[in-house]
Design a protein around this motif. Structure first.
Motif, PDB file in Angstrom:
ATOM      1  N   ARG A  32       0.867  -1.186   0.000  1.00  0.00           N
ATOM      2  CA  ARG A  32       0.000   0.000   0.000  1.00  0.00           C
ATOM      3  C   ARG A  32       0.899   1.231   0.000  1.00  0.00           C
ATOM      4  N   THR A  33       0.604   2.183  -0.880  1.00  0.00           N
ATOM      5  CA  THR A  33       1.473   3.357  -0.990  1.00  0.00           C
ATOM      6  C   THR A  33       0.723   4.679  -0.925  1.00  0.00           C
ATOM      7  N   CYS A  34      -0.584   4.638  -0.926  1.00  0.00           N
ATOM      8  CA  CYS A  34      -1.374   5.876  -1.007  1.00  0.00           C
ATOM      9  C   CYS A  34      -1.784   6.349   0.386  1.00  0.00           C
ATOM     10  N   ASN A  37      -0.029  12.553   3.615  1.00  0.00           N
ATOM     11  CA  ASN A  37       1.325  13.034   3.899  1.00  0.00           C
ATOM     12  C   ASN A  37       1.702  12.879   5.364  1.00  0.00           C
ATOM     13  N   LEU A  42      -4.644   5.847   5.284  1.00  0.00           N
ATOM     14  CA  LEU A  42      -4.552   5.295   3.938  1.00  0.00           C
ATOM     15  C   LEU A  42      -5.660   5.960   3.130  1.00  0.00           C
ATOM     16  N   VAL A  43      -5.307   6.688   2.097  1.00  0.00           N
ATOM     17  CA  VAL A  43      -6.301   7.452   1.345  1.00  0.00           C
ATOM     18  C   VAL A  43      -6.805   6.725   0.110  1.00  0.00           C
ATOM     19  N   SER A  44      -6.133   5.652  -0.291  1.00  0.00           N
ATOM     20  CA  SER A  44      -6.582   4.858  -1.422  1.00  0.00           C
ATOM     21  C   SER A  44      -5.978   3.467  -1.311  1.00  0.00           C
ATOM     22  N   THR A  45      -6.726   2.483  -1.734  1.00  0.00           N
ATOM     23  CA  THR A  45      -6.212   1.111  -1.752  1.00  0.00           C
ATOM     24  C   THR A  45      -5.688   0.733  -3.136  1.00  0.00           C
ATOM     25  N   ASP A  46      -5.667   1.690  -4.073  1.00  0.00           N
ATOM     26  CA  ASP A  46      -5.111   1.428  -5.399  1.00  0.00           C
ATOM     27  C   ASP A  46      -3.644   1.031  -5.258  1.00  0.00           C
ATOM     28  N   LYS A  47      -3.236   0.108  -6.090  1.00  0.00           N
ATOM     29  CA  LYS A  47      -1.846  -0.350  -6.077  1.00  0.00           C
ATOM     30  C   LYS A  47      -1.285  -0.187  -7.485  1.00  0.00           C
ATOM     31  N   TYR A  48      -0.586   0.904  -7.678  1.00  0.00           N
ATOM     32  CA  TYR A  48      -0.041   1.234  -8.987  1.00  0.00           C
ATOM     33  C   TYR A  48       1.159   0.351  -9.304  1.00  0.00           C
ATOM     34  N   SER A  51       4.686   1.615  -8.497  1.00  0.00           N
ATOM     35  CA  SER A  51       4.982   1.613  -7.060  1.00  0.00           C
ATOM     36  C   SER A  51       5.294   0.211  -6.565  1.00  0.00           C
TER      37      SER A  51
END
Length: 101
Positions: A32-34, A37, A42-48, A51
């Protein structure tokens, strides 16, 4: 001026400790990277894909540094996480014909 020990301890005890505790998604795979700051949400569970690849590369490099005694982390655990992240990318970011999604 601060010495190398200060930076190594900051890297191990602050930066990497936080990421290794919060980043890996041990249930679904990948990292998880989103995060906000501030690091508290965690503001998004998207996994690009980029990343995920960067995380795998970073952990592999850290594993090498740990094997050489440059940092005090578990080289085997870091390498296992790198491999698991690479497997996550292979399973979720590549289409059956080898084309990236």
């Amino acid at each position: 001026m601060r010495d190398a020990r200060f930076y190594r301890e900051h890297l191990e005890n602050d930066v990497l400790a936080w990421w290794l505790a919060h980043g890996p998604d041990r249930e679904r795979g990948g990292v998880r990277t989103c995060f906000a700051n501030s690091g508290d949400a965690l503001v998004s569970t998207d996994k690009y894909t980029w990343s995920q690849g960067r995380w795998a590369w970073l952990l592999a490099r850290l594993s090498r540094a740990a094997r050489r005694g440059l940092i005090s982390l578990d080289a085997g655990d870091l390498l296992a996480q790198a491999v698991a992240t690479g497997e996550f990318v292979a399973a979720h970011a590549l289409l059956g014909d080898g084309i990236h999604s």
